[in-house]
Design a protein around this motif. Structure first.
Motif, PDB file in Angstrom:
ATOM      1  N   SER A 104      63.837  97.790  75.738  1.00 25.60           N
ATOM      2  CA  SER A 104      65.037  97.080  76.203  1.00 25.60           C
ATOM      3  C   SER A 104      65.062  95.652  75.675  1.00 25.60           C
ATOM      4  CB  SER A 104      65.073  97.065  77.739  1.00 25.60           C
ATOM      5  OG  SER A 104      65.130  98.375  78.263  1.00 25.60           O
ATOM      6  N   ARG A 105      63.884  95.003  75.646  1.00 27.07           N
ATOM      7  CA  ARG A 105      63.809  93.638  75.135  1.00 27.07           C
ATOM      8  C   ARG A 105      64.130  93.603  73.638  1.00 27.07           C
ATOM      9  NH1 ARG A 105      64.483  89.378  77.707  1.00 27.07           N
ATOM     10  NH2 ARG A 105      62.937  90.016  79.281  1.00 27.07           N
ATOM     11  N   ALA A 106      63.697  94.617  72.931  1.00 28.33           N
ATOM     12  CA  ALA A 106      63.976  94.675  71.494  1.00 28.33           C
ATOM     13  C   ALA A 106      65.477  94.750  71.241  1.00 28.33           C
ATOM     14  CB  ALA A 106      63.269  95.878  70.865  1.00 28.33           C
ATOM     15  N   PHE A 107      66.165  95.573  72.041  1.00 30.10           N
ATOM     16  CA  PHE A 107      67.618  95.657  71.883  1.00 30.10           C
ATOM     17  C   PHE A 107      68.282  94.316  72.189  1.00 30.10           C
ATOM     18  CE2 PHE A 107      67.004 100.343  72.452  1.00 30.10           C
ATOM     19  CZ  PHE A 107      67.601 100.727  71.263  1.00 30.10           C
ATOM     20  N   ALA A 108      67.794  93.623  73.225  1.00 26.49           N
ATOM     21  CA  ALA A 108      68.356  92.313  73.565  1.00 26.49           C
ATOM     22  C   ALA A 108      68.152  91.330  72.419  1.00 26.49           C
ATOM     23  CB  ALA A 108      67.714  91.785  74.844  1.00 26.49           C
ATOM     24  N   ASN A 109      66.969  91.361  71.800  1.00 25.12           N
ATOM     25  CA  ASN A 109      66.687  90.456  70.677  1.00 25.12           C
ATOM     26  C   ASN A 109      67.598  90.742  69.481  1.00 25.12           C
ATOM     27  OD1 ASN A 109      64.678  89.231  72.150  1.00 25.12           O
ATOM     28  ND2 ASN A 109      63.013  90.418  71.218  1.00 25.12           N
ATOM     29  N   MET A 110      67.993  92.003  69.337  1.00 29.31           N
ATOM     30  CA  MET A 110      68.881  92.386  68.221  1.00 29.31           C
ATOM     31  C   MET A 110      70.348  92.080  68.501  1.00 29.31           C
ATOM     32  SD  MET A 110      67.638  96.181  67.173  1.00 29.31           S
ATOM     33  CE  MET A 110      66.321  96.765  68.206  1.00 29.31           C
ATOM     34  N   GLY A 111      70.671  91.733  69.749  1.00 28.06           N
ATOM     35  CA  GLY A 111      72.069  91.514  70.104  1.00 28.06           C
ATOM     36  C   GLY A 111      72.781  92.794  70.459  1.00 28.06           C
ATOM     37  N   GLY A 112      72.017  93.856  70.761  1.00 28.40           N
ATOM     38  CA  GLY A 112      72.623  95.129  71.149  1.00 28.40           C
ATOM     39  C   GLY A 112      72.930  95.160  72.633  1.00 28.40           C
ATOM     40  N   ASN A 113      73.972  95.882  72.987  1.00 24.07           N
ATOM     41  CA  ASN A 113      74.388  96.024  74.381  1.00 24.07           C
ATOM     42  C   ASN A 113      74.116  97.456  74.819  1.00 24.07           C
ATOM     43  OD1 ASN A 113      75.598  95.698  76.883  1.00 24.07           O
ATOM     44  ND2 ASN A 113      77.643  96.161  76.090  1.00 24.07           N
ATOM     45  N   VAL A 114      73.055  97.648  75.601  1.00 23.49           N
ATOM     46  CA  VAL A 114      72.677  98.985  76.075  1.00 23.49           C
ATOM     47  C   VAL A 114      73.650  99.413  77.165  1.00 23.49           C
ATOM     48  CG1 VAL A 114      70.889 100.371  77.178  1.00 23.49           C
ATOM     49  CG2 VAL A 114      70.255  98.607  75.523  1.00 23.49           C
ATOM     50  N   PRO A 171      58.445  86.515  69.937  1.00 23.70           N
ATOM     51  CA  PRO A 171      58.679  85.665  71.117  1.00 23.70           C
ATOM     52  C   PRO A 171      60.084  85.885  71.653  1.00 23.70           C
ATOM     53  CG  PRO A 171      57.655  84.406  69.351  1.00 23.70           C
ATOM     54  CD  PRO A 171      58.018  85.740  68.764  1.00 23.70           C
ATOM     55  N   PRO A 172      60.274  85.779  72.974  1.00 22.98           N
ATOM     56  CA  PRO A 172      61.602  86.002  73.564  1.00 22.98           C
ATOM     57  C   PRO A 172      62.673  85.146  72.891  1.00 22.98           C
ATOM     58  CG  PRO A 172      59.949  85.749  75.280  1.00 22.98           C
ATOM     59  CD  PRO A 172      59.273  85.419  73.981  1.00 22.98           C
ATOM     60  N   ALA A 173      63.790  85.758  72.603  1.00 17.80           N
ATOM     61  CA  ALA A 173      64.887  85.048  71.936  1.00 17.80           C
ATOM     62  C   ALA A 173      65.586  84.123  72.927  1.00 17.80           C
ATOM     63  CB  ALA A 173      65.885  86.046  71.363  1.00 17.80           C
ATOM     64  N   ALA A 174      66.112  83.026  72.414  1.00 21.66           N
ATOM     65  CA  ALA A 174      66.909  82.106  73.226  1.00 21.66           C
ATOM     66  C   ALA A 174      68.349  82.616  73.203  1.00 21.66           C
ATOM     67  CB  ALA A 174      66.825  80.691  72.677  1.00 21.66           C
ATOM     68  N   TYR A 175      68.747  83.288  74.266  1.00 21.41           N
ATOM     69  CA  TYR A 175      70.071  83.906  74.293  1.00 21.41           C
ATOM     70  C   TYR A 175      71.139  82.870  74.605  1.00 21.41           C
ATOM     71  CZ  TYR A 175      67.044  87.954  74.924  1.00 21.41           C
ATOM     72  OH  TYR A 175      66.053  88.884  74.783  1.00 21.41           O
ATOM     73  N   LEU A 231      69.495  93.054  81.197  1.00 23.24           N
ATOM     74  CA  LEU A 231      68.858  94.366  81.360  1.00 23.24           C
ATOM     75  C   LEU A 231      67.367  94.274  81.078  1.00 23.24           C
ATOM     76  CD1 LEU A 231      69.002  97.439  81.776  1.00 23.24           C
ATOM     77  CD2 LEU A 231      69.491  97.653  79.327  1.00 23.24           C
ATOM     78  N   ALA A 232      66.991  93.587  79.999  1.00 19.23           N
ATOM     79  CA  ALA A 232      65.574  93.460  79.663  1.00 19.23           C
ATOM     80  C   ALA A 232      64.810  92.732  80.769  1.00 19.23           C
ATOM     81  CB  ALA A 232      65.418  92.712  78.335  1.00 19.23           C
ATOM     82  N   ASP A 233      65.417  91.699  81.355  1.00 15.41           N
ATOM     83  CA  ASP A 233      64.757  90.963  82.441  1.00 15.41           C
ATOM     84  C   ASP A 233      64.583  91.842  83.667  1.00 15.41           C
ATOM     85  OD1 ASP A 233      64.673  88.740  80.825  1.00 15.41           O
ATOM     86  OD2 ASP A 233      66.423  87.772  81.728  1.00 15.41           O
ATOM     87  N   LEU A 234      65.571  92.674  83.974  1.00 17.81           N
ATOM     88  CA  LEU A 234      65.493  93.543  85.148  1.00 17.81           C
ATOM     89  C   LEU A 234      64.385  94.588  84.998  1.00 17.81           C
ATOM     90  CD1 LEU A 234      69.318  94.118  85.779  1.00 17.81           C
ATOM     91  CD2 LEU A 234      67.776  92.728  87.170  1.00 17.81           C
TER      92      LEU A 234
END
Length: 948
Positions: free
Chosen positions: A764-774, A826-830, A871-874
């Motif tokens: 889930s974190r990988a998708f968030a880093n890519m800018g994907g919306n699960v 490292p976690p992306a700065a969203y 989502l990744a944080d949850l």
């Protein structure tokens, strides 16, 4: 709420004489260099400009008149510009005896020429020359413009002779419009008088028809660009339908006509109490209509000024982030459970509706006064049409292409004739003439309890609703006159009602009428490609009347004390009982209204492949007819929310749930519905297992390790693809594969890897880093400890992730394989482009648990402010607490994220204990309550509406 009073006395008043004295002192202290003179002039003028504007705007909350504030700002600009003019022509570029080429005049045009100015509006200036451009005039103009720009004032300018001005005006109606509102600020008076005389003598009257036509065409184009309806919940105050520009257009046309017919370049009208400005409207509007015009103009100006102040720029859109602040500053307060921001927006839309009625009346009277042979010929043809068509009532007539009435008292004799009028308008596909609008509006008192129970009125109304040729258009006209809300008071309560959230694009009444239009389009086969299932089952409905009435009444509970669903059910029963419907139909409509959200809730928040989900949903719905009705109702409801809300992902989830429920109905409805559904699905799974395993020992061996639910969660083609993915690597190395799922409008990412705690969270974190919306995910683990996770992902535009970029999709597969091994950057700065807009919403986070819907898992439902990476944080929280996720169901309602997770204890593979729930809830609330990036400017917040 607003009155037409002048602003409170400002604490600082600009003094033109004192300002000129200060400028003279600045000249005396200067070196005489032009740049030094400008710098010193800017210093003096800037202080006066800022103090004056600040003084006026600081009292705008108390000053109830928006127009008076706009005029005060214009007067300040007059003083600044005229003082600058005198300084320039006296101390910088003085011409003691100006030659013909040095004669120059300064004229305000456009809105500023009208004497109105918003805090961040442009100043439109015309430098009127007597001769071609000379070095002197060029220097003067340049000095003045550069000084104004240094003051931070935006200037729209032109430099022309009288001949050039008239030439451009004759060929460009926009320039002609600006010149209609010219005002002499400074300079050569004779030049301005020459322009006045030439305009009067050279074609104002001969060009009248073309000017009027051009302004109306310009209005239509503006409406098309801004949105065809005035009921969008983030309206454009200036350019939108029912906004300031519509009132300006009426005034410009009236002004042009008055000037042309008087033989003047500009009308000279004198009246008391500043109403001189509106005298040109007298020939086209009654006193009452003119009062409505002035009140609307004042209200919209007040809103526009406050929007400029709150935004700190020339913003014309009343966006969500500004609405609570404007409501507070306008003096609106919460009342009877309705938040102040929604009360303010209701007032805005009522005003916008009044502007629409004025426009309709004005244009019709204009047509009557300016009729041409072509119009008269058209009327003859329409009269012939009337002769060939049997009138629904002898008092009806076609006038100027619209359906009208012969007498204003026609409805006194027969109130039912109001419905006959709309019936005929629908049958002939005609608009109503303003005289008919007025006649109905003035006779709404005839809509008594007796008429609401009149069988003939009910028959006509239901025929329009269910069998009309264009129910959206007809019901919209009925609502504009006030008849619909008066006849169905439950609907009247939601007219112009807003819901303060980003999910809904329209007011509640406009959303409802658009939803009826969607049903009508499904009914007539116009949505066959977009909604094939709904279109195919429409002819199977036993009772379409229940569907249309349920749609009309489905949101009548919003804002009420009983809540949306229960309040709507109560309102529906009352309305249907008055219409004289049989008891069984009343109960069916009330049930549909009460449960109009249940299909979308189950489809989007539950696992539709789970037998327990299907069984629970089937027990609520009970009959195939209700299922069909509910599907069409839900499709129309979601589609009418706004552009882009309906998508293929939601459609596929609903189709899957409906198909499973139909299958459950075919299997019978005994006492143990879950067991029956499970048995039916198990039979399907065994048949699929046998078919896939036939002559394929590897497939048979692999499927034996997978849970039975996996077999009925995917198609045979998907299962074969998953098997190939699992077998594609050695030593159980991670593998990822993407494919675009056209049916779901998402990219399906399948990831095969050894199961481990935190695997789902890392992916889930990988998708968030890519800018994907699960938008959805399913997790399956084999008996040998091998995980197969399937994510459905969209991009920021709601399209399949990487649909137009094969390289991006390939890179995503590689990043997912690395994430499956725990290798995350490292976690992306969203950052969120929506942060500023969503900051106005006060969103209370919630966490709820459901153990009843799934025997061996706890369903965790969370809701809070949506943001990138949520989502990744949850799921990170759940991974740290050693909880496994079997499936995730992700949805978003504007600013609010609503997610559901099927969760089990990692060690016991069972539902969560009370203690686990308590710890999980605390940590999830901390994540949900984490703010997005702070807005640049602190504005008032308002509670976000939960209504859907």
């Amino acid at each position: 709420m607003l009155t037409l009073t002048d602003p409170a006395a400002p604490t600082y008043r600009i003094d033109g004489r004192a300002l000129r004295q200060l400028l003279t002192l600045a000249f005396e202290d200067s070196t005489g260099d032009t740049s030094d003179l400008r710098r010193r002039a800017v210093k003096v003028l800037k202080e006066a400009w800022e103090l004056s504007r600040g003084s006026i705007l600081s009292g705008v909350d108390e000053a109830k008149g928006g127009l008076s504030t706009a005029r005060s700002l214009a007067r300040v600009a007059d003083e600044i510009i005229s003082a600058l003019w005198d300084f320039t022509l006296t101390h910088v570029y003085r011409a003691r005896n100006p030659t013909e080429g040095e004669r120059l005049s300064l004229v305000a045009v456009g809105g500023y020429g009208r004497g109105e100015l918003a805090p961040h509006s442009d100043l439109d200036l015309l430098f009127l020359r007597a001769w071609k451009e000379t070095s002197h005039s060029e220097s003067v103009i340049e000095f003045i413009l550069y000084t104004l720009w240094d003051l931070g004032i935006k200037v729209g300018h032109s430099s022309r002779t009288v001949d050039e001005t008239l030439k451009f005006a004759r060929n460009d109606h926009t320039i002609m419009t600006a010149l209609l509102e010219r005002r002499h600020i400074a300079g050569d008076t004779e030049l301005v008088q020459q322009l006045e005389g030439r305009m009067a003598a050279e074609g104002l009257k001969s060009n009248m028809f073309n000017f009027v036509a051009a302004k109306l065409e310009e209005r239509d184009g503006r409406h098309f660009k801004a949105g065809a309806t005035r009921f969008v919940v983030e309206p454009n105050i200036k350019e939108g339908k029912g906004g300031l520009r519509d009132l300006h257009t009426l005034f410009w046309i009236a002004q042009y006509m008055a000037a042309a017919e008087a033989g003047q370049a500009k009308p000279r009208i004198v009246n008391e109490k500043r109403k001189a400005d509106w005298g040109v409207l007298d020939r086209l509007l009654t006193d009452k209509e003119r009062d409505i015009f002035v009140r609307a103009f004042d209200f919209l100006w007040k809103v526009r000024i406050l929007v400029h102040i709150s935004a700190g720029r020339a913003e014309e859109r009343l966006s969500f982030d500004l609405q609570p602040e404007i409501a507070r500053r306008m003096g609106f307060v919460d009342r009877l459970g309705e938040p102040n921001v929604e009360r303010f927006m209701r007032r805005y839309f009522v005003t916008s509706k009044e502007v629409g009625a004025l426009t309709r009346t004005f244009c019709t009277k204009l047509e009557a006064q300016q009729s041409k042979p072509l119009v008269r010929l058209s009327n003859m043809i329409q009269s012939g049409l009337m002769n060939l068509t049997k009138a629904d009532h002898p008092g009806f007539a076609i006038t100027q292409g619209r359906l009208s009435v012969n007498s204003s008292d026609i409805f006194q004799k027969s109130p039912v004739a109001m419905f006959l009028l709309f019936k005929m308008a629908d049958r002939l596909e005609l608009d109503l003439h303003p005289d008919a609008f007025t006649a109905i509006a003035r006779n709404l008192k005839l809509v008594t309890p007796s008429l609401r129970r009149n069988p003939e009125a009910a028959r006509l109304f239901l025929d329009l609703l269910v069998h009309g040729r264009n129910p959206y258009k007809t019901l919209s006209m009925m609502s504009e006159t006030g008849l619909l809300g008066r006849y169905v008071p439950e609907f009247g309560r939601i007219v112009a009602q807003t819901q303060f959230n980003m999910y809904h694009a329209y007011t509640v009444d406009e959303h409802t009428l658009r939803a009826i239009d969607v049903i009508h389009r499904i009914d007539t086969g116009r949505y066959k490609e977009e909604h094939p299932l709904a279109t195919s089952i429409m002819p199977q409905l036993v009772d379409k009347e229940s569907l249309y009435l349920a749609m009309l009444l489905h949101d009548t509970g919003k804002g009420g004390e009983h809540g949306q669903e229960i309040g709507g059910e109560i309102a529906a029963k009352k309305a249907c009982e008055r219409l004289g419907l049989p008891e069984w139909k009343i109960e069916q409509i009330a049930w549909l209204v009460r449960h109009h959200l249940v299909l979308s809730d189950y489809a989007q928040k539950r696992d539709v492949s789970d037998p327990e989900t299907v069984a629970a949903f089937a027990q609520i719905v009970e009959t195939p007819e209700r299922l069909r009705l509910l599907l069409i109702l839900t499709v129309a409801d979601i589609r009418a929310v706004g552009p882009g809300v309906w998508n293929a992902w939601k459609g596929q989830l609903m189709r899957d749930l409906v198909a499973a429920t139909e299958s459950a109905f075919r299997g019978g409805r005994g006492n143990d519905a879950v067991a029956q559904v499970r048995h039916e699905l198990s039979e399907r799974a065994q048949k699929r297992l046998a078919a896939l395993s036939d002559k394929n020992d590897d497939m048979a061996s692999w499927l034996e390790t997978m849970d039975e639910s996996y077999l009925f969660s995917f198609s045979p083609e998907d299962i074969k693809s998953h098997a190939a993915l699992v077998w594609s690597t050695f030593n159980s190395e991670p593998a990822a594969k993407a494919r675009i799922d056209i049916g779901r409008n998402a990219t399906a990412f399948s990831i095969s890897a050894d199961d481990r705690p935190g695997l789902f969270a890392d992916l889930s974190r990988a998708f968030a880093n890519m800018g994907g919306n699960v938008v959805g995910a399913q997790v399956f683990t084999s008996s040998k400890g091998h995980a197969l996770d399937v994510f459905y992902v969209q991009d920021s535009q709601g399209l399949p992730f990487g649909h137009d970029d094969a390289q991006r999709m390939k890179q995503a597969e590689q990043q997912l394989e690395q994430a499956a091994q725990g290798q995350l950057p490292p976690p992306a700065a969203y950052s969120s482009a929506m942060a500023a807009r969503t900051a106005a919403f006060a969103i209370a986070p919630t966490v709820a648990f459901d153990d009843a819907s799934k025997a061996n898992a706890t369903i965790v439902e969370v809701s809070g402010r949506d943001r990138p990476g949520l989502l990744a944080d949850l799921v990170d929280v759940m991974a740290r607490l050693r909880m496994d996720i079997a499936s995730a169901h992700v949805d978003c309602y504007g600013e609010r994220a609503v997610d559901a997770f099927y969760v089990t204890d990692h060690f016991k593979k069972s539902q969560l204990t009370g203690g686990q729930k308590q710890v999980l809830k605390k940590q999830l609330l901390q994540v949900l309550d984490r703010p997005d990036q702070a807005p640049k400017k602190a504005l008032t917040q308002a509670r976000a509406s939960l209504a859907r």
